[in-house]
Every structure is written in C-alpha cells, then in structure tokens.
Design a protein around this motif. Structure first.
Motif, PDB file in Angstrom:
ATOM      1  N   VAL A 269     -11.962   0.667   2.677  1.00 25.87           N
ATOM      2  CA  VAL A 269     -10.899   0.417   3.656  1.00 25.87           C
ATOM      3  C   VAL A 269      -9.645   1.135   3.168  1.00 25.87           C
ATOM      4  O   VAL A 269      -9.311   1.085   1.980  1.00 25.87           O
ATOM      5  CB  VAL A 269     -10.631  -1.090   3.818  1.00 25.87           C
ATOM      6  CG1 VAL A 269      -9.571  -1.332   4.881  1.00 25.87           C
ATOM      7  CG2 VAL A 269     -11.914  -1.817   4.183  1.00 25.87           C
ATOM      8  N   CYS A 270      -8.977   1.825   4.083  1.00 28.98           N
ATOM      9  CA  CYS A 270      -7.809   2.600   3.690  1.00 28.98           C
ATOM     10  C   CYS A 270      -6.716   2.443   4.738  1.00 28.98           C
ATOM     11  O   CYS A 270      -6.938   1.870   5.793  1.00 28.98           O
ATOM     12  CB  CYS A 270      -8.185   4.074   3.505  1.00 28.98           C
ATOM     13  SG  CYS A 270      -8.871   4.843   4.981  1.00 28.98           S
ATOM     14  N   GLY A 271      -5.542   2.954   4.415  1.00 22.11           N
ATOM     15  CA  GLY A 271      -4.446   2.874   5.370  1.00 22.11           C
ATOM     16  C   GLY A 271      -3.119   3.142   4.698  1.00 22.11           C
ATOM     17  O   GLY A 271      -3.065   3.621   3.560  1.00 22.11           O
ATOM     18  N   ASP A 272      -2.052   2.804   5.414  1.00 22.47           N
ATOM     19  CA  ASP A 272      -0.688   3.108   4.982  1.00 22.47           C
ATOM     20  C   ASP A 272       0.102   1.816   4.878  1.00 22.47           C
ATOM     21  O   ASP A 272       0.002   0.948   5.746  1.00 22.47           O
ATOM     22  CB  ASP A 272      -0.039   4.051   6.000  1.00 22.47           C
ATOM     23  CG  ASP A 272       1.129   4.827   5.409  1.00 22.47           C
ATOM     24  OD1 ASP A 272       2.058   4.180   4.890  1.00 22.47           O
ATOM     25  OD2 ASP A 272       1.111   6.062   5.472  1.00 22.47           O
ATOM     26  N   ILE A 273       0.905   1.689   3.809  1.00 22.68           N
ATOM     27  CA  ILE A 273       1.651   0.451   3.588  1.00 22.68           C
ATOM     28  C   ILE A 273       3.070   0.498   4.150  1.00 22.68           C
ATOM     29  O   ILE A 273       3.825  -0.460   3.995  1.00 22.68           O
ATOM     30  CB  ILE A 273       1.713   0.085   2.089  1.00 22.68           C
ATOM     31  CG1 ILE A 273       2.341   1.221   1.263  1.00 22.68           C
ATOM     32  CG2 ILE A 273       0.337  -0.264   1.566  1.00 22.68           C
ATOM     33  CD1 ILE A 273       2.535   0.879  -0.219  1.00 22.68           C
ATOM     34  N   GLN A 274       3.443   1.589   4.818  1.00 20.02           N
ATOM     35  CA  GLN A 274       4.825   1.689   5.320  1.00 20.02           C
ATOM     36  C   GLN A 274       5.243   0.474   6.157  1.00 20.02           C
ATOM     37  O   GLN A 274       6.406   0.044   6.051  1.00 20.02           O
ATOM     38  CB  GLN A 274       5.003   3.004   6.112  1.00 20.02           C
ATOM     39  CG  GLN A 274       6.421   3.260   6.608  1.00 20.02           C
ATOM     40  CD  GLN A 274       6.686   2.667   7.985  1.00 20.02           C
ATOM     41  OE1 GLN A 274       5.787   2.616   8.816  1.00 20.02           O
ATOM     42  NE2 GLN A 274       7.914   2.219   8.217  1.00 20.02           N
ATOM     43  N   PRO A 275       4.348  -0.107   6.978  1.00 21.40           N
ATOM     44  CA  PRO A 275       4.798  -1.271   7.766  1.00 21.40           C
ATOM     45  C   PRO A 275       5.207  -2.479   6.926  1.00 21.40           C
ATOM     46  O   PRO A 275       5.839  -3.390   7.438  1.00 21.40           O
ATOM     47  CB  PRO A 275       3.568  -1.610   8.634  1.00 21.40           C
ATOM     48  CG  PRO A 275       2.758  -0.362   8.665  1.00 21.40           C
ATOM     49  CD  PRO A 275       2.978   0.298   7.335  1.00 21.40           C
ATOM     50  N   LEU A 276       4.855  -2.498   5.640  1.00 21.88           N
ATOM     51  CA  LEU A 276       5.071  -3.693   4.822  1.00 21.88           C
ATOM     52  C   LEU A 276       6.409  -3.627   4.078  1.00 21.88           C
ATOM     53  O   LEU A 276       6.472  -3.479   2.859  1.00 21.88           O
ATOM     54  CB  LEU A 276       3.923  -3.852   3.823  1.00 21.88           C
ATOM     55  CG  LEU A 276       2.511  -3.909   4.416  1.00 21.88           C
ATOM     56  CD1 LEU A 276       1.459  -4.040   3.319  1.00 21.88           C
ATOM     57  CD2 LEU A 276       2.373  -5.059   5.411  1.00 21.88           C
ATOM     58  N   GLY A 277       7.501  -3.707   4.817  1.00 17.85           N
ATOM     59  CA  GLY A 277       8.804  -3.840   4.169  1.00 17.85           C
ATOM     60  C   GLY A 277       9.440  -2.536   3.737  1.00 17.85           C
ATOM     61  O   GLY A 277      10.326  -2.542   2.880  1.00 17.85           O
ATOM     62  N   ILE A 278       9.019  -1.431   4.322  1.00 18.24           N
ATOM     63  CA  ILE A 278       9.553  -0.125   3.928  1.00 18.24           C
ATOM     64  C   ILE A 278      10.180   0.559   5.146  1.00 18.24           C
ATOM     65  O   ILE A 278       9.556   0.650   6.215  1.00 18.24           O
ATOM     66  CB  ILE A 278       8.430   0.745   3.319  1.00 18.24           C
ATOM     67  CG1 ILE A 278       7.873   0.037   2.075  1.00 18.24           C
ATOM     68  CG2 ILE A 278       8.938   2.136   2.961  1.00 18.24           C
ATOM     69  CD1 ILE A 278       6.472   0.422   1.708  1.00 18.24           C
TER      70      ILE A 278
END
Lengths: 466, 532
Positions: A269-278
């Motif tokens: 599973v992969c993805g981007d963490i930008q939605p998490l507080g950035i």
C-alpha cells in the motif's frame, strides 16, 4: 555597499578581517588563494559572478522577498476547489509548532543517540500509519506519492522476478509519466481498461491482461478521478491467482471511514502524506509512504530506511536503529535496492503529530465530514441543468469529476470566469482525459463551509448561463 | 573573597570542555500515553443544511469499502501531544544547537531564520500548484530568478528545480544521459556509467536504478581518481561519467577537464555531482570544466535546513544541447509574465508531482540574495579556511592522519583516519564518534565501504567561529586521549546522551525486528496496560 570597508557577513563569523588574518597565520597561508592550488588556472572563474546586488540587511531582504510573494494570491484569499494530488485541509497549529522547532528542522543524519528524538518520532509516525493501514511495516517517508507508487512497482518486480505492471487506466498522466521514466528498463507498463460510466476497473480487461508475466496490478482508492474502486477484493483475488502482487495507492486521510486496502487484499500500500497536517506549499509538502506485511521477502525489497525499536543496555530504555540496513545503497552502493537519500523526514514527523492529534475519533469524523460535504456539492452542482456531477456513478470520497460539456463552454473559460469572481475552480481534465469532454476535477474538504459551496454553485449557475 | 566562577571555567588559560548532558526525558512511546476518549483537536461541525442533502454518506459505501473497526491510534489531549513532541525534539541535536562540523559531506551550515519565516508566509504555504498562473506570479518569479542565479554560478544554460532532493537530481542526470543516447539510437549500446568511490553512493545507486551498469574508479596513490583506470574503462559502451569534485576526501581533482574530455571522446556525457559546492562557489564552475550536466543540493550549499532528512531540493543544470531532456515543466518568462513551459517534446517527463519543493527554493533564493557574488565567494573562502584550520588542529592529535595528498591543502572537508589511534588502543572510529556525543556534537565516519581505514569526515562550512572550531578539535583531542588512558570509557559511550548502547542484533533478525509498535507488541507478546 562601501568599497573601502570589507563586509562582515552575519552568517559567516570568520569573515571579520582580524579573525580571518589570525586563522590564515595559524595555517601558514598568505591568502585563501593558497587553498585552491589544485584548481588549474584555466578552470578558475575570472571576475565576479553575474548576480543581482545583495540585500545585505535582513530588513531589505524581507521587504524584497515579501514584495515578490505579494504577487501570489493564496488559497484562503478565495475559496478553492482544487485537489488532484495536493489537498487543502486544516493544518493544526501544533503540527507547525513541532516542525518549526530548530531541533528537528535543522537536524540531519546523527546517530540514534544524539538524534534519539527523530528516530522515536519517525518510529511513532510509522507505527500510527501502520494502525491506519493495518500493516506492520511502514517506511521512513520517501519523496512523494509518485515515488512511493513507482518504488512499490519495482519492489513487486523484484519480489516476483517478473517485468509487467498493469495500472488502472484512470491514473494521473503525470504520475504515469513518473512511473514510466522510473521503470523504463526494469518494467513493462500497461494500462487497464475501465468502465466509462463508473470508472471501475474492467475485470474482463484485467483477466485478459494478467498472466504469469505480471509482477503487479496497481489501482487507487480513491482514484485520481475521485470515485472509489469498489472491486478491491475481486481484483486482488485475480492478482493473487496469477501469483502477482496487488499494489494499492490510498489517501491516508480517508482511512478513518474507508477500509484499509489490506482488508481487500492489497500486498503493498502506498500514497502521499501531504493531507496529514502539511501545508500545500505550491506542491512542496509531499512525502511518500510504502507499507507491507512484516514478511522478510517484502522487508528486504524496501529501498527506504526502516527504523526499528531495540533495547539498550539499560532496562526499560527504548532505543532505535536501522532495520536490515544492508539492503540500502548507503551500505552497498549500486548493490542496494534502488537508492536511499534525503527525502521527507520532517513531513513524516509532522504527519505523526497530525495522527496523534486526530486519534481514531478525529479520523472517523473528518472522513465522514469530507464525504458529506462532497456529496452536498455534487448534488447542488448536478442541479444546474447543463452540469453533470459526478461524471462517474458510484461513491466518492472528497473529489469528483464535474462535466460541463452540455453547457457548451470550455473548462478554461469557466475557470477564468470563476477566478474573476474570486473562486479557484477545479482542475481542467480536458487535455488529460479527452473522453471526458469539458470536465474538471473538483475537490471539497472539511474546510469548505456550506456557504463556500453555495457560493460556487451560484457562480457556476451564472457562468454557464452567460 | 568570593570564588571566581569564570576563572573556574578555565584550565591553563583554556576553557574547560563543556560538561554537556543531553536531555533524557525517558519518554514513553506515544501509544502508552493514550487514554480512551481524549481529543487533540476538534473539527468544524457539518452544517445541518449539508446533512439534510447529503444524508448518511457512510451508508452509500459498498460492502468491503467501509472501515470495520476504527484504527487503533492513540487518544491524546492537545497539550500532551505538544509535550511529547517537544520532549522528543529536545532529544535531537539540530544544527541550531551544536558545532555541527561532524557531519562531513552534509554541509551543516546555518539556515537563516528569516528565510524560514518567509517560507512559512501564507503567500507561500497556502499556494495550490494548479492555481491559474495569474495568481502565481510571485512564486514563479522566485523560481525564475533563482534559476538565473544558478546559471551564473554554474555556467550551465537551463535548470530544473523539480527534483525533491539531491539523489533525485542524480537520478535525473542518469535519466537524461539515458535519454540522450536513446535519441541517437544508442540506447542498447551505451549502458555504462563511470563513477568514483569517493563520489556519493547515489551516483552508483541511481545509475543502477536507471538500468545502467556501474564502473567504479578507485583513487591513485595521491588520492586523485585514477586517470589510467578511466582510460581503461571508457569504450563504445560508455554512457557517461558521474563524478564529484572535490571528492569526499576534500581533494580537488586538477585533471577534471581531462577526465571530461576522455569521456566525451568516447561518446559519453559528463554529470558533475555538486551536491556540495560549498568550497568552490565563484571559484570554479561546471561549464569551464566541460560538463554537460550538474546538480546542486539546495539543502546543503544553499543553506535550506535539512529537516531530519528532508524536505530538501535538488537543482539539475544542463547545457543548451541537453536542456530539451529536462523534466517538465520549466519556468519561463516572456518579458511580462512568468509561466510554466510544458511544451518540451523531448523531456524525460515528470519526476515528481508538480514542480518540486518550492519553499526550499525560496529559502535558497533568499540566502543567495543576502550574499550576492562577493558574499558567495566569501562563503567558499571561509569554508575552506575553516577546513584547513581545523585540519591543522586535528592532525596535531596523536593517532590522527589525513590519507592521500600529504602536506597539501584540502578544499571544504577532510576524510581523516584514526588508524594510528586504533592500532595503539583498539578503539575504533565509530566508538570515538559515540563518545564525542557526550560533549554535545555530531561525528560521522564515512560512506561504505571504508576505503580510508577508521574514517572520520569533518566539514566545518563557513558557519562556525574560530573558537568553536577550537572547541571541536579539543573534544576530539580529549576523546583520543581517553582512548589511550581509559579505552573502556570510550567503548561504552555514550554516557551523557539520551540513551545508552543499543543492542543491534534484533534489527537484523526478522523474528525480532519491529518497524512499528504493533509489530513490536506482537513479537514481544505484550499485553495492553494502562489506558490502552
């Protein structure tokens, strides 16, 4: 700038002339020129670099940069409905507080002793992501979701010894471009057909394409075009039957309400963490995650650093260190898995802070709130007679395609008219997905109020009627 | 008469070493702090008007797509979260706090606070990359202006600021070399990259990732990359040379133009790894040495903070002939407006989402603007002066040496060897490093393999005072002396750090390694306690 008085630069302590002289004397050098004896004359740059005059005072520098930045118009000055890989969410103040601390902001690559804090913070980030994803192994973040997807596919290639990767046809063309470049000599990339009315992967197409050559099948939830792929279990069953690896890219912010891909059979599973507080930062706030089960054959294919917990010689003291370091390019150069380097650690720490603030309740609430607001926006937009929303039938998360084709207007014209009304319209898809006609990808999040959405609907009613 | 505290801090006219002790909060893992029902932040209420229209959205989810059980995230109040992370931050030795000359090759210079403030402005932080270009003129201007600055510094013709860090930039160099040969119908034939062992490992690893074979040159007796080995390595299979100069030893290869020429004559391209260009700003450029490609790390030479390992930024420069292969889009200016140029048919494509790490570019731009041409040269000269000053002090410590090019000056860093000390005492370089942590500084050995035995790489940059360099050298001298009189003290270090010696075996044992708390709990069969 005075010519007769040398400048003492505040960032360069030993530029003070007396100190500089003292140090030159200490090393027995006439001038700094002596240090460059190995640089041949014909490679010496003559004269001064052609650069703008410096802004020596902090005040002048601030004024200059702020003057340029003032030419930007930021989200927040006007409602924005842009997403497409970069998302506007509320950033808790504590996230900014923690990533602004000099101890984290200016650290780099110290040992697990003098930099214990970053090891623990990144271990905790991986641990909280692990809970969200229901997986036991999560990397120290790579650059972004694009890189995470490309590396996941190459991990699958190495795991299976196969070359082919089958990708959902609704992938972003930019992400596809990245993957094609990154996998050029390692994998053969092929796109799978999708159902035109729902966007769902065409399972007959998958059955036809998949074979013993297939290393990986890749799809996204939510998809780039906003709809949810509901056939996860059926897809992963077909993938596993062929001995291939099921790779799913996911928006981590959706996982308070949506099932983690592991629940429908994803292996990576992969993805981007930008939605998490950035913050969005013009696309400069990305970090990529890759998660798998805790099986050595998977773990050994990660290029990234993996921080593990370990005892110290003092009972009850937590220590940390690199798990299976010998697989990395730091340890064995070109014999390592791809490469590892500076990537997005500070955003990993930040995403950890975000998940700790949100907790299970916050993640459930934000997921539901985004779905409700997006649903409201779709219903209201669809009520405009020449507008169709969503263009794909079925459930969505926070993004959806709006089809303006029946209005006779181009998305470009519509967005210009919206901008004149102080609104950033959705991303124009007419070049990327010609079959969708004059369509745009709209994004709604927890920050949009009913009034914001109503303002968009009223503006669009006017614009399409003009 | 009362005691003179200030005098007590000196010994024989010299300041005594700092009685440092790092913060030791003995902080639990965040899950252990959890108590059911606590909240760290609340969300805006969904208005009734939205609820009425939207209905129960979760009911619309098909079976299998709805999460069955909530994620087992910790439940914490906001001040607890802040305290936890502030404590962890105190257990982390940022450059802001220490004489950070010990992380050689990393260019741990001062990151000016004003630049961080500017990058945190809403006019930067709250920009969406897909906004209309009319609303993005400020940030596009920053990127355009910074590209102009890099063009001057390097002599190259175009730059892409898209790579998210240095290794991505190295990968882009490899990808462009690959694309160039493919455009000439030689994709299959030219598949070898030549690099050197004292170039960053990513030159080898990225080339390999791009599907190219790697040939690594070792140094000659004087520590220069071996010219004869290069001549033997080039052939009709040569795709390119990817090389650092000065190398990690701090030695500048004076025959670099000859290296480039030999590779060009063999039909290959040359990429200059300038991740760390700190010692040669305004002194020598990629252009004059004949390179086709180069890259800079904006988080090293250009002062942007390292962020515990990113976000950074890499900038790839190309000659006119190769600019057509750079990633899309590039930033262009038509005399009135800035825009993104996507119309580049020969591009290698996208290398990441959007346009790179713009806030890092902004910080690098502000840094360069605060210095100008003279200031950048001053950066280089003082960094090199500091390095040679520190080298003189370190080489005065019994057991220390700087292999190769004996008696010569170095550029911006030195790879030292403690082989002499190790032979005398049995104490290894890594162990010396862990003991230096007890005095509040970092210390780094070298990339692998250790070509220089018992290595230690120090890079003072321009940011530290003479007194601070003296202090760092005094710490090394003290620790080296401890190795002679009390080796056990050094071998069991650190003693005054946050934690004590780690047991490394579990980290390489699949039965025991644990990358997440859930894996650790499973493998140690721990049971819930406290509020969990």
């Amino acid at each position: 700038m005075s010519k007769d008085k040398p400048i003492v630069y505040p960032y360069i302590p030993n530029s003070a002339p007396a100190i500089k002289e003292e140090m030159l004397r200490a090393v027995g050098a006439e001038s700094t020129d002596e240090f460059y004896k190995d640089v041949p004359e014909d490679l010496r740059f003559q004269g001064h670099l052609d650069l703008p005059d410096p802004l020596l005072s902090e005040a002048a520098l601030k004024r200059h940069v702020e003057g340029i930045l003032a030419r930007n118009r930021a989200v927040g000055e006007c409602p924005s409905f842009l997403g497409a890989g970069c998302y506007q969410h509320h950033v808790p103040a504590v996230c900014d507080e923690v990533n602004g601390r000099g101890e984290f902001l200016t650290a780099y690559a110290g040992e697990p002793y003098d930099d214990h804090g970053r090891f623990q913070a990144l271990f905790e980030y991986a641990s909280m992501m692990g809970e969200l994803l229901d997986m036991d192994v999560v990397n120290v973040p790579t650059y972004d979701g694009f890189q995470a997807a490309a590396t996941s596919l190459r991990m699958a290639g190495r795991l299976t010894g196969r070359r082919q990767a089958l990708l959902c046809g609704t992938i972003s063309p930019h992400k596809l471009s990245k993957i094609q470049d990154y996998c050029l000599r390692a994998m053969d990339i092929r796109l799978l057909p999708y159902e035109p009315d729902t966007g769902q992967m065409n399972l007959d197409g998958l059955r036809e394409a998949i074979s013993e050559e297939t290393a990986a099948v890749y799809f996204e939830n939510p998809s780039y075009l906003g709809f949810l792929e509901a056939q996860g279990s059926a897809i992963s069953a077909l993938v596993h039957e062929a001995g291939s690896v099921c790779v799913v890219s996911v928006d981590p912010l959706s996982l308070g309400v949506l099932a983690p891909p592991a629940a429908y059979g994803a292996d990576i599973v992969c993805g981007d963490i930008q939605p998490l507080g950035i913050h969005m930062q013009f696309g400069g706030g990305h970090g990529g995650f890759i998660a798998t089960r805790d099986e050595p054959r998977y773990v050994m294919e990660y290029p990234s650093r993996l921080f593990g917990i370990a005892p110290t010689r003092v009972p009850g003291e937590y220590g940390f260190g690199d798990v299976a370091y010998e697989r990395t390019s730091f340890a064995v150069r070109e014999e390592g898995k791809e490469w590892v380097g500076t990537a997005a650690a500070l955003w990993g720490i930040t995403a950890g802070v975000y998940l700790a603030l949100m907790g299970p309740q916050g993640m459930a609430e934000i997921g539901e709130a985004i779905m409700a607001r997006a649903r409201y926006a779709m219903v209201r937009l669809d009520s405009i007679s020449t507008v169709q929303a969503p263009a794909f039938r079925g459930p969505h998360f926070g993004e959806f395609v709006v089809d303006f084709s029946a209005s006779g207007k181009s998305v470009a014209d519509i967005n210009r008219a919206l901008l004149a009304r102080g609104i950033f319209g959705g991303k124009d898809l007419s070049q990327e997905f010609p079959p969708l006609g004059q369509s745009a990808l709209y994004c709604v999040s927890e920050v949009h109020t009913q009034a914001d959405i109503d303002q968009l609907v009223v503006a669009l009613e006017e614009v399409v009627a003009e | 008469m009362s005691r003179n505290i200030m005098e007590e801090r000196y010994d024989g006219g010299k300041p005594r070493l700092r009685r440092f002790h790092q913060a030791r909060w003995d902080e639990p893992i965040i899950f252990e702090l959890s108590r059911e029902g606590q909240r760290g932040i609340l969300l805006p209420e969904v208005e009734p008007g939205i609820r009425d229209v939207a209905g129960d959205v979760l009911d619309t989810l098909p079976e299998g797509l709805r999460r069955a059980a909530p994620p087992a995230l910790p439940e914490l109040s906001q001040p607890q979260v802040l305290r936890h992370y502030d404590r962890l931050s105190q257990e982390n030795l940022g450059t802001d706090l220490n004489i950070d000359v010990g992380q050689g090759t990393c260019t741990m210079k001062y990151s000016p606070k004003i630049n961080d403030r500017l990058a945190r402005s809403p006019k930067m932080a709250e920009l969406h990359p897909l906004q209309d270009e009319a609303t993005l003129q400020g940030i596009l201007e920053v990127m355009y202006r910074f590209e102009e600055i890099l063009k001057s510094i390097s002599g190259m013709d175009r730059f892409s600021l898209q790579p998210a860090a240095g290794s991505v930039a190295i990968y882009v160099n490899a990808s462009i070399i690959r694309a160039y040969h493919a455009s000439r119908g030689e994709a299959g034939q030219r598949d070898e990259i030549i690099t050197t062992i004292f170039s960053h490992p990513s030159n080898a690893a990225c080339a390999q990732t791009a599907g190219l074979k790697v040939i690594t040159l070792y140094p000659d007796e004087d520590g220069y990359p071996d010219l004869e080995a290069l001549k033997a390595a080039v052939s009709e299979r040569t795709a390119g040379l990817m090389i650092t100069n000065p190398e990690d030893t701090g030695i500048y290869n004076p025959r670099i133009a000859e290296f480039v020429q030999i590779v060009h004559e063999a039909g290959g391209l040359c990429a200059y790894d300038q991740a760390n260009a700190n010692g040669i700003l305004g002194i020598t450029r990629a252009r004059e040495a004949g390179f086709d490609l180069c890259h800079f790390n904006l988080h090293k030479t250009f002062s942007a903070p390292h962020g515990c390992g990113g976000p950074g930024a890499g900038a790839v420069g190309a000659t006119q002939a190769l600019a057509r292969f750079l990633p899309v889009p590039l930033v262009a200016f038509d005399g009135e407006r800035y825009h993104l140029d996507w119309d580049r048919p020969d591009t290698i494509g996208k290398i990441g989402p959007f346009y790179g790490n713009a806030p890092v570019v902004l910080k690098a731009y502000a840094w360069a603007m605060s210095l100008g041409a003279e200031g950048l040269r001053e950066v280089a000269e003082i960094a090199v002066l500091n390095n040679n000053y520190l080298m003189k002090k370190v080489l005065g410590i019994p057991g220390a040496s700087a292999p190769y090019a004996e008696g010569k000056r170095r550029i911006e860093q030195v790879r030292y060897s403690w082989q002499g000390l190790a032979e005398d005492t049995g104490v290894h370089s890594e162990e010396l490093g862990l003991r230096t942590a007890d005095f509040g500084v970092h210390y780094w050995t070298s990339h692998h393999p250790y070509v220089v035995p018992e290595p230690c790489t120090l890079e003072p940059t321009e940011s530290y005072t003479k007194d601070e360099l003296d202090e760092y050298a005094d710490i090394l001298a003290h620790v080296a002396q401890e190795a002679r009189v009390d080796p056990e003290l050094v071998k069991t270090a650190p003693h005054r750090s946050t934690i004590h010696s780690i047991e490394h075996e579990p980290l390489d044992d699949p039965e025991r390694w644990a990358v997440t708390w859930r894996a650790y709990r499973r493998k140690t069969k721990s049971y819930p306690r406290g509020g969990e």
